[in-house]
Design an enzyme around this catalytic site. Structure first.
Site, PDB file in Angstrom:
ATOM      1  N   GLU A  74       0.883 -85.163  15.087  1.00 36.54           N
ATOM      2  CA  GLU A  74       1.120 -86.591  14.910  1.00 36.54           C
ATOM      3  C   GLU A  74       2.601 -86.824  14.627  1.00 36.54           C
ATOM      4  O   GLU A  74       3.184 -86.161  13.765  1.00 36.54           O
ATOM      5  CB  GLU A  74       0.283 -87.117  13.741  1.00 36.54           C
ATOM      6  CG  GLU A  74       0.478 -88.601  13.465  1.00 36.54           C
ATOM      7  CD  GLU A  74      -0.265 -89.047  12.216  1.00 36.54           C
ATOM      8  OE1 GLU A  74      -1.249 -89.777  12.354  1.00 36.54           O
ATOM      9  OE2 GLU A  74       0.149 -88.644  11.107  1.00 36.54           O
ATOM     10  N   LYS A 129      -0.689 -83.436  10.800  1.00 35.26           N
ATOM     11  CA  LYS A 129      -0.237 -84.771  10.447  1.00 35.26           C
ATOM     12  C   LYS A 129       0.929 -84.700   9.465  1.00 35.26           C
ATOM     13  O   LYS A 129       1.401 -83.614   9.110  1.00 35.26           O
ATOM     14  CB  LYS A 129      -1.409 -85.569   9.881  1.00 35.26           C
ATOM     15  CG  LYS A 129      -2.628 -85.577  10.813  1.00 35.26           C
ATOM     16  CD  LYS A 129      -3.742 -86.451  10.323  1.00 35.26           C
ATOM     17  CE  LYS A 129      -3.495 -87.875  10.668  1.00 35.26           C
ATOM     18  NZ  LYS A 129      -4.666 -88.746  10.401  1.00 35.26           N
ATOM     19  N   LYS A 172     -13.573 -90.635  11.492  1.00 34.75           N
ATOM     20  CA  LYS A 172     -13.932 -91.726  10.575  1.00 34.75           C
ATOM     21  C   LYS A 172     -15.359 -92.181  10.856  1.00 34.75           C
ATOM     22  O   LYS A 172     -15.607 -93.305  11.299  1.00 34.75           O
ATOM     23  CB  LYS A 172     -12.935 -92.871  10.712  1.00 34.75           C
ATOM     24  CG  LYS A 172     -11.524 -92.478  10.276  1.00 34.75           C
ATOM     25  CD  LYS A 172     -10.520 -93.591  10.517  1.00 34.75           C
ATOM     26  CE  LYS A 172      -9.121 -93.147  10.111  1.00 34.75           C
ATOM     27  NZ  LYS A 172      -8.114 -94.191  10.384  1.00 34.75           N
ATOM     28  N   ASP A 178       1.821 -92.278  16.451  1.00 29.99           N
ATOM     29  CA  ASP A 178       1.200 -93.093  15.411  1.00 29.99           C
ATOM     30  C   ASP A 178       1.989 -94.378  15.184  1.00 29.99           C
ATOM     31  O   ASP A 178       3.165 -94.343  14.814  1.00 29.99           O
ATOM     32  CB  ASP A 178       1.099 -92.298  14.105  1.00 29.99           C
ATOM     33  CG  ASP A 178       0.329 -93.042  13.030  1.00 29.99           C
ATOM     34  OD1 ASP A 178      -0.708 -93.651  13.366  1.00 29.99           O
ATOM     35  OD2 ASP A 178       0.759 -93.020  11.865  1.00 29.99           O
ATOM     36  N   ARG A 185     -38.933 -98.278   9.702  1.00 31.02           N
ATOM     37  CA  ARG A 185     -37.579 -98.556   9.230  1.00 31.02           C
ATOM     38  C   ARG A 185     -36.623 -97.399   9.490  1.00 31.02           C
ATOM     39  O   ARG A 185     -35.479 -97.608   9.915  1.00 31.02           O
ATOM     40  CB  ARG A 185     -37.618 -98.908   7.734  1.00 31.02           C
ATOM     41  CG  ARG A 185     -36.267 -99.227   7.106  1.00 31.02           C
ATOM     42  CD  ARG A 185     -35.349-100.057   7.966  1.00 31.02           C
ATOM     43  NE  ARG A 185     -35.967-101.248   8.521  1.00 31.02           N
ATOM     44  CZ  ARG A 185     -35.561-101.846   9.631  1.00 31.02           C
ATOM     45  NH1 ARG A 185     -34.551-101.357  10.333  1.00 31.02           N
ATOM     46  NH2 ARG A 185     -36.164-102.921  10.077  1.00 31.02           N
TER      47      ARG A 185
END
Length: 303
Positions: free
Chosen positions: A221, A192, A160, A242, A125
């Protein structure tokens, strides 16, 4: 390239497999996972030998060979270190019929295992969990890359990723034909909206970044053409557009004129990739590659 990346990953692979085996075998407080803790495998007579094959039930891009190998390497070491195994050396033989990055058809045999029956079942597994997840990431990436064929636009991943699997999933993106964005918060700047607000503006943020780490790539960004102009004037290396519309991106490409690399981000689904690539951007980044994971259906069977 993939082999070189694997060498860098080896320490991560070892740690991740050890953690996964501990999880499955109930080891706590940094104990070494012991195969003997698999109470179901202990139903099988000691020293029973077996041969098993692993197949894929769907088309995929394979990724995870080193993770599978490490599972059985650690289980063999666990068995060989215990007192009752002093007269028997456990060694699992793995024969691979495919390589990382290889495209295979459904029902193909990926590899064969030969060795102690208990060990094969104990490792099944954990080994398949890594192989199915990383192959899923590589396969999805390959679908995205195909949509960009014929363009100069490169496909990037993001941060992410599944917790604890950052390096593994980024390797899987490479296997699928994608390109890695920054690995973490240490190897490149990505300035950002909140960074800009806290620093007092784009120019101030970029200037401070250059002063703090002049050797690092600086990406900013932006959310408008006005902010794009500010980022260009500040000297950003890469500018992330963006949630720009295709029309706005065409304007951005004209305004940039090669003074910086352009990256498009924000809801980059596979259906719209070609449209954005035609606008002439250098990169398209997508978090879906690593967060929307559909594991490949794999199966292990004893002969």
């Amino acid at each position: 390239m993939l082999n070189a990346q694997l060498e860098k990953l080896q320490q991560d692979i070892s740690k991740t497999i050890s953690w996964a085996l501990c999880e499955d075998l109930g080891a706590v407080d940094n104990e070494t996972p012991q195969a003997s803790q698999d109470i179901t495998a202990m139903l099988i007579p000691e020293n029973e030998q077996a041969v098993a094959t692993v197949i894929t039930r769907e088309d995929c891009i394979v990724c995870g060979v080193a993770w599978v190998n490490e599972v059985f390497k650690q289980l063999d070491a666990s068995l060989n270190s215990t007192a009752e195994q002093t007269n028997k050396v456990s060694s699992t033989k793995i024969t691979w019929f495919v390589n990382d990055g290889e495209s295979v058809a459904a029902n193909s045999t990926l590899f064969e295992l030969e060795g102690d029956a208990r060990t094969l079942l104990t490792g099944e597994r954990v080994a398949l969990n890594f192989l199915q997840t990383l192959s899923g990431t590589a396969t999805l990436t390959s679908h995205y890359v195909k949509e960009l064929a014929g363009s100069e636009t490169k496909l990037l991943d993001t941060r992410k990723t599944l917790p604890g699997l950052r390096s593994a999933q980024k390797y899987a993106v490479l296997c699928g034909g994608g390109v890695n964005h920054r690995i973490g918060l240490f190897d490149a700047f990505l300035i950002k909206e909140n960074h800009i607000a806290a620093c007092g503006g784009i120019n101030q943020a970029v200037a401070t970044a250059k002063n703090n780490h002049c050797d690092k790539t600086i990406e900013v960004e932006v959310e408008s053409l006005d902010e794009l102009e500010q980022a260009l004037n500040a000297g950003a290396d890469i500018i992330m557009l963006d949630n720009f519309s295709p029309a706005m991106i065409e304007e951005a490409v004209k305004a940039t004129r090669g003074k910086a690399k352009l990256e498009v981000s924000g809801n980059m689904t596979i259906e719209i990739l070609q449209e954005y690539a035609k606008a002439g951007v250098d990169y398209i980044s997508s978090g879906a590659l690593t967060k929307h994971v559909n594991a490949i259906d794999l199966s292990m069977r004893f002969k």
